[in-house]
Scaffold this motif. Structure first.
Motif, mmCIF file in Angstrom:
data_model
loop_
_atom_site.group_PDB
_atom_site.id
_atom_site.type_symbol
_atom_site.label_atom_id
_atom_site.label_comp_id
_atom_site.label_asym_id
_atom_site.label_seq_id
_atom_site.Cartn_x
_atom_site.Cartn_y
_atom_site.Cartn_z
ATOM 1 N N LYS A 94 -15.385 36.039 -2.765
ATOM 2 C CA LYS A 94 -16.759 36.197 -3.705
ATOM 3 C C LYS A 94 -17.716 35.167 -3.550
ATOM 4 O O LYS A 94 -17.085 33.767 -2.902
ATOM 5 N N GLU A 95 -18.813 35.232 -3.895
ATOM 6 C CA GLU A 95 -19.937 34.618 -3.438
ATOM 7 C C GLU A 95 -19.946 33.089 -4.050
ATOM 8 O O GLU A 95 -20.246 31.890 -3.664
ATOM 9 N N TYR A 96 -19.152 32.893 -5.366
ATOM 10 C CA TYR A 96 -19.289 31.594 -5.937
ATOM 11 C C TYR A 96 -18.279 30.685 -5.058
ATOM 12 O O TYR A 96 -18.371 29.417 -5.005
ATOM 13 N N VAL A 136 -17.809 31.062 -1.586
ATOM 14 C CA VAL A 136 -18.619 30.992 -0.394
ATOM 15 C C VAL A 136 -19.557 29.592 -0.738
ATOM 16 O O VAL A 136 -19.706 28.752 0.105
ATOM 17 N N ALA A 137 -20.311 29.765 -1.983
ATOM 18 C CA ALA A 137 -21.176 28.672 -2.211
ATOM 19 C C ALA A 137 -20.475 27.365 -2.478
ATOM 20 O O ALA A 137 -21.097 26.396 -1.788
ATOM 21 N N ARG A 186 -17.895 26.562 -0.933
ATOM 22 C CA ARG A 186 -17.547 25.744 0.441
ATOM 23 C C ARG A 186 -18.952 25.372 1.294
ATOM 24 O O ARG A 186 -19.065 24.262 1.784
ATOM 25 N N CYS A 187 -20.208 26.126 1.028
ATOM 26 C CA CYS A 187 -21.261 25.792 1.511
ATOM 27 C C CYS A 187 -21.763 24.275 0.986
ATOM 28 O O CYS A 187 -22.545 23.510 1.710
ATOM 29 N N LEU A 188 -21.179 23.939 -0.116
ATOM 30 C CA LEU A 188 -21.601 22.660 -0.763
ATOM 31 C C LEU A 188 -20.477 21.533 -0.660
ATOM 32 O O LEU A 188 -20.630 20.669 -1.090
ATOM 33 N N ALA A 189 -19.875 21.935 0.474
ATOM 34 C CA ALA A 189 -18.698 21.084 0.981
ATOM 35 C C ALA A 189 -17.656 20.375 -0.122
ATOM 36 O O ALA A 189 -17.351 19.404 -0.194
ATOM 37 N N ILE A 190 -17.519 21.278 -1.018
ATOM 38 C CA ILE A 190 -16.607 21.012 -1.997
ATOM 39 C C ILE A 190 -15.121 20.810 -1.453
ATOM 40 O O ILE A 190 -14.840 21.953 -0.625
ATOM 41 N N ARG A 234 -10.248 21.067 -4.443
ATOM 42 C CA ARG A 234 -10.981 21.713 -5.788
ATOM 43 C C ARG A 234 -11.151 22.876 -5.719
ATOM 44 O O ARG A 234 -11.078 23.399 -6.816
ATOM 45 N N HIS A 262 -11.801 26.093 -8.967
ATOM 46 C CA HIS A 262 -12.443 27.351 -8.619
ATOM 47 C C HIS A 262 -11.623 28.643 -8.765
ATOM 48 O O HIS A 262 -11.940 29.485 -9.497
#
Ligand code: ATP
Ligand code: MG
Lengths: 335, 306
Positions: free
Chosen positions: B195-197, B199-200, B202-206, B210, B215
């Protein structure tokens, strides 16, 4: 000019090489579905600082894949990527994180892109807090500032995503990206799921962010009219390759590649809801078995013998304009 | 084109009133069977907790036992004047007291096992789903291997090697059940991961841990609660089986399963109560847990809702 992101000869494959069993089945004359997709087949493109780069093409041509590679979400199988002139290999961990944060994605589906169990405050505030970009005591102010930037108010801080409308959710997604001060936003069909009136608002927001913050936008869409409206430059993709790049004006008013010409000819009839440019003659070939030579030759009205045999090189026909088509090979100007 | 504001018409929707918890509870209890089961289970839990205060005798205090009291039928009075409501067992122990104390063990040991199995299974499942690739394959082969053994067999082998004991039983039961949770979480987390949240994030380098625990986990928790409840019921039966076979709880601290086993040889001699009463109690416990677990599944899964 140092490019924000520069991608050279990117290849990205999905699926796996046929295993021994599959090969055996093939030997025994069973029809075997090929499993390897070349989603990107030697794509080179630059994202310039502060520009809006539109990417168009039919479904499955690799637009999203290119977006994910540019965003650093997937690493290419071949080719190289540089961010502000530096490759990832020459960076240490901290710098790599900074580079990762510099490109953020705005997604298509405003329902799936926000964690349903989190409040807006957490959704936007997590990354800046985790990366130490703001102190905990300044977090609420930072998040509010981001909300203001996308046209929302602090009243939203303690809401859950399901309490917001699609357009508001999309704004929260943008605020979440802005919270880490990105240099590039990669918008993959970011307005396709929204009502037309909301679409216009979000597009205005994107334009304002570019103008006010100098952020580069990579704007991926099926909808040529939306892309044309917003973009400085447009790249046209077909089956994993970029067939033409030019300014929005060049692409729209004097398309070079026969594929682009067909797209533009269709454009007035394209509605925002349409998912493919079906007016082009013939079926889109399977990405699992792309045609030889120029992949477009099966549908190209101007195709000739050579198109079936050789992959056309990408050549610059005018400054800032490239096209990959055998029709233009004589017209090459020295780069 | 005239630059209109991009913030037009952004009125805040009214804050929908949060559904109070008691409404969910009422919803849960609307099913009469579940309501009865919930009531019975509540009583059972309170009896187990209050055992040290309400039991007529401390069954662990060997000094208070008198062999002359052994095998008395329900309702007999003791040498010291008390009444054995449910009779006594072969060692002269008040059966009611032994059952109240055993009830606690029969509930707590499986509960602890399910908690341990949950923690281990959830971690393994999340790591497998999130990392994918080789690690995923390796962990899931381990899960398949584990699930290939019937839980009874696995727990039996472990306890046969280690010997009986409450701690050992807890670990043996956890070993027998963690794989169920691992597989469940892995499946749910895999679809969540797309799901995109996520992917988001991951993109935010979380950081990965975590993303997995803050999530993804909250979004896969409701099937876990249901399966956890049902596994608790299964675990109570398994613990009883092991104790029945003399491998679970130690003789000095008998669980319901062991009480049943102790009475078995007296049934033919007409002293039915030593086995039957603990048996009925055990059955009620498992039945209640299963009914409540099923009802929980209905309530948490919107597809079952009318
Ligand atoms: N994770 C994946 N695994 C396997 N194949 C994939 C994966 N992602 C993309 N592909 C394949 O790669 C090709 C390009 O996909 P991509 O999603 O980039 O296309 P697209 O241009 O974004 O299409 P659309 O306009 O429909 O979104 C397609 O053939 C697709 O099937
Ligand atoms: Mg796409």
């Amino acid at each position: 000019m140092t490019m924000q992101i520069s991608a050279t000869a990117i290849v990205k494959r999905y699926g796996s090489q046929p295993g021994p069993l599959t090969r055996l089945a093939g030997r025994l004359n069973f029809t075997v579905e090929p499993k390897l997709v070349q989603a990107l087949n030697g794509v080179s493109i630059d994202v310039r600082p502060g520009e809006v780069l539109g990417i168009v093409g039919e479904s499955g041509c690799g637009k999203s894949t290119l977006g994910r590679v540019l965003a650093g979400l997937e690493s290419p199988d071949e080719g190289s990527l540089t961010y502000e002139g530096r490759t990832l290999a020459e960076l240490d961990r901290r710098e790599r994180k900074t580079v990762q944060l510099a490109s953020q994605v705005i997604f298509q589906d405003p329902w799936a892109s926000l964690n349903p169990r989190w409040r807006i405050r957490q959704i936007i505030g997590e990354a800046p807090l985790v990366h130490g970009l703001v102190e905990r005591r300044d977090l609420a102010r930072h998040v509010t500032a981001m909300l203001t930037q996308v046209g929302l108010t602090e009243d939203y801080l303690d809401r859950f995503p399901h309490e917001l409308s699609g357009g508001q959710r999309q704004r929260v997604g943008i605020a979440r990206a802005l919270a880490v001060s990105p240099r590039t936003l990669i918008c993959d069909e970011s307005v396709s799921a929204l009502d037309v009136s909301i679409q216009a608002q979000i597009l205005r927001l994107f334009r304002r962010l570019r103008n006010d913050l100098g952020i580069s936008l990579v704007f991926i869409s099926h909808d040529l009219s939306v892309v044309h409206n917003l973009s400085d430059r447009i790249a046209v993709m077909y089956l994993g390759r970029i067939v033409e790049i030019g300014t929005a004006q060049q692409i729209y008013e004097a398309p070079s590649h026969p594929y682009t010409q067909a797209l533009i000819a269709d454009a007035p009839r394209l509605s925002t809801q349409r998912r493919s440019f079906s007016v082009i003659r013939g079926e889109l070939p399977s990405p699992y078995a792309p045609p030889s030579g120029c992949a477009f030759h099966t549908r190209c009205p101007k195709a000739f013998e050579r198109c079936r045999l050789d992959v056309p090189a990408t050549i610059a026909t005018e400054p800032g304009r490239t096209v990959a088509c055998h029709l233009y090979e004589e017209a090459t100007i020295p780069a | 084109m005239i630059e209109q504001t991009d913030t037009a018409a952004l009125t805040l929707p009214p804050n929908p009133a949060r559904r109070p918890v008691y409404e969910d509870l009422l919803d849960f209890l609307r099913d009469p069977v579940a309501a009865v089961a919930a009531f019975v289970f509540l009583v059972i839990i309170m009896l187990a907790i209050a055992a040290p205060w309400i039991a007529p005798q401390n069954p662990y205090d060997l000094a208070s036992l008198n062999i002359l009291n052994s095998g008395l039928p329900p309702g007999s009075s003791s040498l010291t004047g008390g009444v054995y409501l449910l009779g006594t067992d072969s060692q002269g122990r008040d059966l009611l007291s032994a059952m109240l104390y055993g009830l606690g063990i029969s509930l707590a040991v499986p509960f602890a096992s399910v908690l341990i199995a949950l923690v281990v299974g959830v971690t393994v499942g999340l790591v497998a789903a999130y990392s994918g690739g080789r690690l995923d394959t390796l962990l899931m082969r381990l899960v398949d291997f584990q699930l290939g053994f019937p839980p009874v067999l696995l727990a039996l082998v472990i306890l046969a090697v280690s010997g009986p004991g409450l701690g050992k039983t807890t670990l043996a039961l956890a070993t027998a059940y963690w794989a169920v949770f691992a597989r469940l979480v892995r499946g749910a987390a895999q679809s969540e991961r797309q799901k995109e949240y996520v992917v988001a994030a991951r993109c935010l380098a979380i950081p990965a841990h975590r993303i997995m625990f803050r999530h993804i986990l909250p979004n896969v928790i409701s099937p876990l609660i249901v399966v956890g409840a049902l596994e608790w019921g299964a675990c109570v039966s398994l613990e009883a089986t092991l104790s029945f076979l003399g491998l679970g709880s130690p003789i000095t601290r008998p669980s319901l399963g062991m009480l049943i086993a102790n009475g078995l040889s007296y049934i033919m001699a007409g002293r039915y109560w030593v086995s039957i009463y603990p048996g009925i109690l055990l059955m009620s416990v498992v039945l209640c847990i299963n009914i409540l677990g099923d009802r929980l599944r209905e309530c948490l899964n919107p597809r079952f809702k009318a």
